[in-house]
Every structure is written in structure tokens, then in C-alpha cells.
Design an enzyme around this catalytic site. Structure first.
Site, PDB file in Angstrom:
ATOM      1  N   GLU A 129       0.822  -1.220   0.000  1.00  9.12           N
ATOM      2  CA  GLU A 129       0.000   0.000   0.000  1.00  9.12           C
ATOM      3  C   GLU A 129       0.849   1.261   0.000  1.00  9.12           C
ATOM      4  OE1 GLU A 129      -2.923   2.146  -0.611  1.00  9.12           O
ATOM      5  OE2 GLU A 129      -3.690   0.235   0.128  1.00  9.12           O
ATOM      6  N   ILE A 136      -2.454   7.620   1.636  1.00 11.23           N
ATOM      7  CA  ILE A 136      -3.793   7.492   1.055  1.00 11.23           C
ATOM      8  C   ILE A 136      -4.129   6.014   0.853  1.00 11.23           C
ATOM      9  CG2 ILE A 136      -5.284   8.112  -0.882  1.00 11.23           C
ATOM     10  CD1 ILE A 136      -3.378  10.438  -1.456  1.00 11.23           C
ATOM     11  N   LYS A 205       4.418   4.549 -10.307  1.00  9.81           N
ATOM     12  CA  LYS A 205       3.140   4.452  -9.597  1.00  9.81           C
ATOM     13  C   LYS A 205       1.996   4.180 -10.565  1.00  9.81           C
ATOM     14  CE  LYS A 205       4.823   7.583  -6.014  1.00  9.81           C
ATOM     15  NZ  LYS A 205       4.784   8.968  -5.479  1.00  9.81           N
TER      16      LYS A 205
END
Length: 429
Positions: A129, A136, A205
Site C-alpha cells: 500500500e 492514502i 506508480k
């Protein structure tokens, strides 16, 4: 109950905050997991270095391989970053049946397949994560909460450094160089900001987001990437005058036929009415669109030691619970096997500013060239006169290849002194 032993690889900005949270919240973490979480060791490069948190010297080691291989270690947290030795250490841990929590976006985007295969072979969990958007909670909703839906697009600001720079250029009129220097002074940008300002960080990302959203393997090499170093104060001011703001966006979208996906990172103009336009300074935000859920937005601190450590601890609790319960989290989902189509096949819209000769027939010749490449013009206006004459054009959606070919031929027209700027437009369809 017997404690679960945790090995921590790295004790820098993030690692030190992981230790702090484990120490300060030990009782709460034990209650949430169902057993105490105990640091078995911390792998560092230099033993004598002063650290942000107090660590028992007996826990420190420079032998990361030996720490990972210990039989009493249940979970490994990797926050050293980079490709090697992180890859070898994670594979070793997973192959040995341990669970791994990592924040390593570069490794996941370059060679995530190797990590996932090692997790499957060793029957351990791989959670990550913290690799995208800091604190977030984004990856778990994509991987689990939206598992029963079809995501169609992910659009987001996933790099705080570039968002800070562009925000300062927009709010103060600063140049790129001045805004970058301010970001470096405040610690938002590294001394060498290449990974951020050239889009490498955001591209990694984007690859991770696309893989989760569209159940397909995507690597950073497949992501179309453009940075923000060519954005000028004039570009930002021009966008502002038209009611737009420039952001570095990561955009992952499923094709209309569902067979392929487009994954790209580049600057784009978005309307100031769009939710992402209000994301200021070093914050991140990601807009997710799904067939049944509709539009969702995730917003918060996308970087920093404490925010990233928060995401790491969330994953730590999850894998610890799984380990106690004898279960596993979801494995990598790649059943869709969608390919990443080339940027040239991606349908986009563009804002184009042309320095042109101030004489009759200019607009007609320019429009004829757009039509030649099947690029439809949505709006056009002329600004200035004489040597300051400029045509400002916004196109309808067309393939990026058609837009590129149009720009190349425009540069050859005798009536066009210069293509002053070309900027993609997102978010106002």
C-alpha cells in the site's frame, strides 16, 4: 500469545517512523492483530549513524541477508528502496514462507512479477500500500473493495514534488527553476530531482495502479512518460487565463473495446472546476471511475516519513492477522492480460498556441492541415496583432499520433513562426 517477529530493512525517513509507531502503539497494535508485534532486528548500512528514533543497538545489523533468513522472523518490512539488494532480500523472505510489506514502487513497477511469483511459491503475503500515494488508502480499495466492479479509468496526481512546483508556478507566477529551488529548500524535492520532475516516480506508480485496476501486468517501461521541466511561467499563465490549471497527471484508461489499456504520465490542463484542480502544494489525489461505483476520489498526503509509515503499519496489521489466522491476502490478479497500447493510439485532446503571420487566409490554411489529419477543432481564437499574432486552438479528441503529425507539419508552414506550446487537455469532456 507468542509475539510475531518483524524484521525491518532500512531505518531512514520511513523506517525510523515505522519503529516509532510500533513503539508508541504497541498495545493497540497487539489488540488489533491478536498478538504482540516485536522487532526482531533492523538492517542498516552503518551502525554508528545517529537516527531519528531511539533503537536498541542490539537490534541493529548490517547483515540484511542473515536477518531475513532467521527462522524466528515472521514478517519482513522493506523500506530501503531501489532494485537491488531489495529484490533479492524480498524474494528470499517470500521464498522462505515469510510475509513481506514493502514501499518499493520502483521495484514493483520494474519486476513485480518476480515478487508475486515468489509470494505464491512461498505461500506468503506481499502487501505494498505504501508504494503509491503515501498515506492514502488507494491500492487496497482497487485490489479488494472494487474487485466486484469494472474500473474504466484512473486519473491522478501521484507525485507531491511536481504538484508543489506547479502549484507555486500557478499561485505566484514563479518560474520552474524558482519553484523547484523552493521545493528543495522545504525538503519536498531531492538535491537531484530527476526522478520527480522527469516523471519517473509517477510512471512507476502509474504502472502499479494500472496493473491493479485492469488485472494485467504493467511495467514502468510500458508507461508513456513526460516530465514538467519544459513548462514555463507563460504556459501556466495562459492556462490560468482560460480557467485551467496545469498538473502532472498519471492516467490509466481501458480502451472502448476492453482489450487494451493506455498508461501515461504527462502534464495536462484541467478545468479549475475539476476536483483535481484544487489539490494544492505537495498533496496527492486520485480520481477512480468504475462502471457501478461511479466516480471516487482519494486525497491526502502522498509522501513523508509518518504518512508512508502509516500505510506500512496498515499492511503490517493485515499480514499479521492473516498469519495468525492461517490465511492469505489476495494474490496478483492478471487474468485479463490486457496489453498496453502505444501512446500514438491513445485518444487525447490538445490546446495548441501558434505564433502566426498576421494576414488573411492563415486560419483557413491551419484548419485545412488539421482536417488533413482528421483532427477536429473545437474552438479557435486569434490573440494579438502584427508580430504578436497568435492562434489558440483546442481540438476535439483524436489519436495522439494524428495530433503529433499535425504539429510536425504546422512547424513547416511558412505562415507559422513557431508552435508556442502544445498541452494535452483532460477532465472536461
Amino acid at each position: 500469545m507468542k509475539p510475531l517477529k518483524v524484521a525491518l530493512l532500512g531505518c531512514g525517513v520511513v523506517g525510523s517512523q515505522v519503529i516509532r509507531l510500533m513503539q508508541e502503539q504497541a498495545a493497540d497494535l497487539a489488540a488489533r492483530v491478536g498478538a504482540p508485534l516485536e522487532l526482531a532486528g533492523v538492517a542498516v548500512r552503518r551502525l554508528g549513524r545517529k537516527r531519528e528514533v531511539e533503537v536498541d543497538p542490539a537490534l541493529l545489523t548490517t547483515d540484511a541477508e542473515a536477518l531475513v533468513a532467521r527462522d524466528d522472523v515472521d514478517i519482513v518490512i522493506e523500506v530501503i528502496g531501489g532494485i537491488e539488494p531489495a529484490r533479492s532480500l524480498i524474494v528470499s523472505a517470500l521464498s522462505g514462507g515469510k510475509s513481506v510489506v514493502t514501499a518499493n514502487k520502483a521495484l514493483l513497477a520494474e519486476d513485480g512479477a518476480t515478487l508475486h511469483e515468489a509470494a505464491r511459491a512461498g505461500s506468503g503475503d506481499l502487501y505494498f500500500e505504501a508504494s503509491v500515494a503515501g498515506a492514502i488508502p488507494l491500492l487496497r480499495p482497487l485490489r479488494e473493495s472494487l474487485a466486484g466492479d469494472h474500473v474504466t479509468r484512473v486519473l491522478g496526481i501521484v507525485n507531491g514534488t511536481t504538484n508543489y512546483i506547479l502549484d507555486k508556478m500557478d499561485s505566484t507566477g514563479a518560474s520552474f527553476t524558482d519553484a523547484l529551488e523552493e521545493a528543495q529548500t522545504l525538503g519536498y524535492a531531492e538535491a537531484d530531482p530527476t526522478a520527480d520532475v522527469e516523471g519517473f516516480d509517477a510512471a512507476a506508480k502509474a504502472a502499479i495502479l494500472a496493473g491493479l485496476a485492469f488485472h494485467s501486468r504493467v511495467t514502468a517501461a510500458e508507461v508513456h512518460r513526460e516530465g514538467i521541466t519544459d513548462i514555463t511561467a507563460t504556459d501556466v499563465a495562459s492556462a490560468k487565463a482560460m480557467g485551467y490549471v496545469i498538473k502532472l497527471l498519471a492516467i490509466c484508461a481501458r480502451s472502448d473495446d476492453g482489450r487494451s489499456i493506455g498508461v501515461r504520465v504527462h502534464p495536462a490542463m484541467i478545468p479549475r472546476s475539476h476536483p483535481l484542480a484544487g489539490v494544492r502544494e505537495a498533496y496527492n489525489a486520485v480520481f477512480v471511475e468504475a462502471e457501478s461505483a461511479g466516480q471516487l476520489m482519494f486525497y491526502g498526503k502522498g509522501a513523508g516519513g509518518a504518512p508512508t509509515a502509516s500505510a506500512v503499519l496498515g499492511d503490517l496489521v493485515a499480514v499479521a492477522r492473516n498469519r495468525l489466522g492461517g490465511t492469505h491476502g489476495p494474490e496478483e490478479s492478471t487474468y485479463a492480460e490486457r496489453v498496453v497500447h502505444p501512446m500514438g493510439e491513445t485518444v487525447t485532446r490538445c490546446h495548441v498556441a501558434l505564433d502566426v503571420a498576421d494576414k488573411p487566409g492563415v486560419l483557413a490554411r491551419v484548419a485545412e492541415l488539421f482536417a488533413k489529419h482528421d483532427v477536429s477543432i473545437q474552438t479557435v481564437r486569434q490573440e494579438g496583432h502584427g508580430d504578436d499574432a497568435q492562434l489558440v486552438i483546442v481540438t476535439h479528441r483524436a489519436t495522439d499520433a494524428a495530433l503529433t503529425a499535425t504539429m510536425e507539419e504546422l512547424r513547416e508552414l511558412d505562415i507559422v513562426r513557431a508552435v508556442a506550446s502544445v498541452m494535452r487537455v483532460e477532465g472536461d469532456e
